[in-house]
Scaffold this active site. Structure first.
Site, PDB file in Angstrom:
ATOM      1  N   TYR A  39       0.841  -1.196   0.000  1.00 48.02           N
ATOM      2  CA  TYR A  39       0.000   0.000   0.000  1.00 48.02           C
ATOM      3  C   TYR A  39       0.873   1.242   0.000  1.00 48.02           C
ATOM      4  O   TYR A  39       2.086   1.176   0.200  1.00 48.02           O
ATOM      5  CB  TYR A  39      -0.915   0.014   1.220  1.00 48.02           C
ATOM      6  CG  TYR A  39      -0.223   0.358   2.522  1.00 48.02           C
ATOM      7  CD1 TYR A  39      -0.344   1.624   3.091  1.00 48.02           C
ATOM      8  CD2 TYR A  39       0.573  -0.584   3.186  1.00 48.02           C
ATOM      9  CE1 TYR A  39       0.298   1.944   4.272  1.00 48.02           C
ATOM     10  CE2 TYR A  39       1.210  -0.277   4.370  1.00 48.02           C
ATOM     11  CZ  TYR A  39       1.072   0.993   4.913  1.00 48.02           C
ATOM     12  OH  TYR A  39       1.725   1.297   6.085  1.00 48.02           O
ATOM     13  N   ARG A  58       7.437   4.821  -4.788  1.00 55.01           N
ATOM     14  CA  ARG A  58       7.606   3.825  -3.714  1.00 55.01           C
ATOM     15  C   ARG A  58       6.593   2.693  -3.859  1.00 55.01           C
ATOM     16  O   ARG A  58       6.913   1.523  -3.629  1.00 55.01           O
ATOM     17  CB  ARG A  58       7.485   4.489  -2.353  1.00 55.01           C
ATOM     18  CG  ARG A  58       7.748   3.533  -1.197  1.00 55.01           C
ATOM     19  CD  ARG A  58       7.770   4.242   0.144  1.00 55.01           C
ATOM     20  NE  ARG A  58       6.488   4.874   0.440  1.00 55.01           N
ATOM     21  CZ  ARG A  58       6.276   5.593   1.545  1.00 55.01           C
ATOM     22  NH1 ARG A  58       7.244   5.786   2.423  1.00 55.01           N
ATOM     23  NH2 ARG A  58       5.089   6.130   1.768  1.00 55.01           N
ATOM     24  N   ARG A 107      -6.708 -20.835  -0.898  1.00 55.41           N
ATOM     25  CA  ARG A 107      -5.664 -20.581   0.097  1.00 55.41           C
ATOM     26  C   ARG A 107      -4.507 -21.548  -0.091  1.00 55.41           C
ATOM     27  O   ARG A 107      -4.622 -22.753   0.141  1.00 55.41           O
ATOM     28  CB  ARG A 107      -6.224 -20.710   1.518  1.00 55.41           C
ATOM     29  CG  ARG A 107      -5.216 -20.253   2.575  1.00 55.41           C
ATOM     30  CD  ARG A 107      -5.737 -20.458   3.993  1.00 55.41           C
ATOM     31  NE  ARG A 107      -4.797 -19.890   4.964  1.00 55.41           N
ATOM     32  CZ  ARG A 107      -3.664 -20.483   5.368  1.00 55.41           C
ATOM     33  NH1 ARG A 107      -3.346 -21.682   4.894  1.00 55.41           N
ATOM     34  NH2 ARG A 107      -2.870 -19.882   6.256  1.00 55.41           N
ATOM     35  N   HIS A 109       0.072 -21.081  -0.011  1.00 56.69           N
ATOM     36  CA  HIS A 109       1.126 -20.100   0.198  1.00 56.69           C
ATOM     37  C   HIS A 109       1.795 -19.652  -1.102  1.00 56.69           C
ATOM     38  O   HIS A 109       2.232 -18.512  -1.219  1.00 56.69           O
ATOM     39  CB  HIS A 109       2.180 -20.642   1.171  1.00 56.69           C
ATOM     40  CG  HIS A 109       1.722 -20.632   2.596  1.00 56.69           C
ATOM     41  ND1 HIS A 109       0.723 -21.462   3.068  1.00 56.69           N
ATOM     42  CD2 HIS A 109       2.125 -19.896   3.664  1.00 56.69           C
ATOM     43  CE1 HIS A 109       0.534 -21.241   4.351  1.00 56.69           C
ATOM     44  NE2 HIS A 109       1.368 -20.296   4.745  1.00 56.69           N
ATOM     45  N   LYS A 154       6.614  -1.517   1.658  1.00 55.47           N
ATOM     46  CA  LYS A 154       5.449  -0.977   2.374  1.00 55.47           C
ATOM     47  C   LYS A 154       4.326  -2.004   2.279  1.00 55.47           C
ATOM     48  O   LYS A 154       3.359  -1.861   1.532  1.00 55.47           O
ATOM     49  CB  LYS A 154       5.037   0.375   1.810  1.00 55.47           C
ATOM     50  CG  LYS A 154       4.194   1.200   2.781  1.00 55.47           C
ATOM     51  CD  LYS A 154       4.101   2.640   2.324  1.00 55.47           C
ATOM     52  CE  LYS A 154       3.188   3.470   3.223  1.00 55.47           C
ATOM     53  NZ  LYS A 154       3.705   3.639   4.584  1.00 55.47           N
ATOM     54  N   GLU A 186      13.614   2.832  13.372  1.00 51.85           N
ATOM     55  CA  GLU A 186      12.553   3.820  13.129  1.00 51.85           C
ATOM     56  C   GLU A 186      11.481   3.689  14.194  1.00 51.85           C
ATOM     57  O   GLU A 186      11.602   2.891  15.133  1.00 51.85           O
ATOM     58  CB  GLU A 186      11.944   3.611  11.738  1.00 51.85           C
ATOM     59  CG  GLU A 186      11.387   2.210  11.514  1.00 51.85           C
ATOM     60  CD  GLU A 186      10.974   1.964  10.069  1.00 51.85           C
ATOM     61  OE1 GLU A 186      10.894   2.920   9.286  1.00 51.85           O
ATOM     62  OE2 GLU A 186      10.728   0.792   9.734  1.00 51.85           O
TER      63      GLU A 186
END
Length: 292
Positions: A39, A58, A107, A109, A154, A186
């Protein structure tokens, strides 16, 4: 109803425009099942996106890192951001949230073949820093950074950040400052800056931190103000002895930290480097809104 959320605001989902409260995503979406997505968040002031090109660059880096192919060019992402703002003209200062997941599949992986990604966008009011936060500063605590080793992506998989942020909430402070192997990384949702003897310092831009868009912006502002800048590993002791500590993010902009683990940072008041960066930040926002 969800407190603080305008469910009548116009959102985007896979090519459709609809009220946010009517958006429905499959329980088999890999973003829901695995947190398999990325995101970004573009702030906007007076309806004008701020440093949009940097945020979208980004986003594209994050998509490439996790191997999600949307087929969308940067101009297409720009058009989506602008359309979200145009369809929500009364929201004022806001953030445009963009999320892309690997899509809906059984589902498993491994990456599914032939699955279209889920693309979602929404607009939310931006709660800018208060005058008290700007002039009095924030309190933080230090914690061990226990997140994964690809913080430069991100990702929507933010459990580590959520748990870190909750430590701040439990301690009654504004944020955490994280350390990995004794070195500064951070905050839970922001970059951290250290000022010593008039020099602005930040951790290296690598896989241990998310390079906030404000990272490059504050470096630009420091240069404009004649403030020396250095990116390097920063030890815990250096943070504790800082003249000033700052944090930055899309929603927090840039703010001073005045206490760390209950002890004053420097004089215990916002310092001159923060003041110069804050003034430059405000001037950039004023210029954006004035031009518009």
């Amino acid at each position: 109803m969800i407190a603080g959320v305008d469910q009548d605001s116009v959102a985007f989902l896979n090519g459709a425009w609809l009220p946010l409260g009517e958006v429905r995503i499959s329980a088999l979406d890999r973003g829901f099942i695995f947190g398999d997505g990325v995101y970004d968040v573009v702030p906007a002031y007076g309806g004008q996106p701020f440093r949009m090109a940097h945020h979208l660059a980004r986003l594209q880096r994050s998509l490439a890192a996790v191997r999600i192919e949307t087929g969308r060019s940067t101009p297409a992402w720009q058009a989506l951001v602008l359309e979200l703002l145009a369809r929500n003209p009364d929201i004022g200062d806001c953030t445009v949230y963009l999320q892309v997941t690997r899509g809906v599949a059984r589902r498993d992986h491994g990456f599914p073949a032939g699955v279209a990604p889920t693309v979602f966008g929404m607009v939310s009011p931006l709660r800018r820093p208060t005058q008290d936060q700007r002039t009095r500063g924030l309190a933080v605590i230090s914690i061990v950074d226990e997140r994964w080793l690809h913080c430069e992506i991100k990702s929507t998989s933010l459990l580590g950040n959520v748990l870190a942020r909750q430590q701040a909430v439990d301690a009654g402070v504004d944020e955490v400052v994280q350390f990995r192997d004794g070195f500064l990384t951070e905050g839970a949702s922001c970059n951290i800056w250290v000022v010593k003897n008039g020099v602005l310092h930040a951790p290296l831009r690598n896989h241990l931190i998310l390079e906030g868009v404000r990272y490059a912006f504050l470096v630009e502002l420091a240069k404009q103000a004649g403030i020396p800048f250095e990116a390097r590993p920063i030890g815990r002791d250096e943070v504790g002895l800082a003249d000033e500590l700052l944090l930055s993010s899309a929603s927090k902009e840039v703010l001073p930290i005045i206490t760390l683990d209950g002890r004053p940072v420097g004089t215990g008041r916002p310092g001159p480097v923060y003041g110069a960066l804050r003034a430059g930040y405000d001037a950039a926002i004023d210029a954006l809104v004035t031009v518009a």
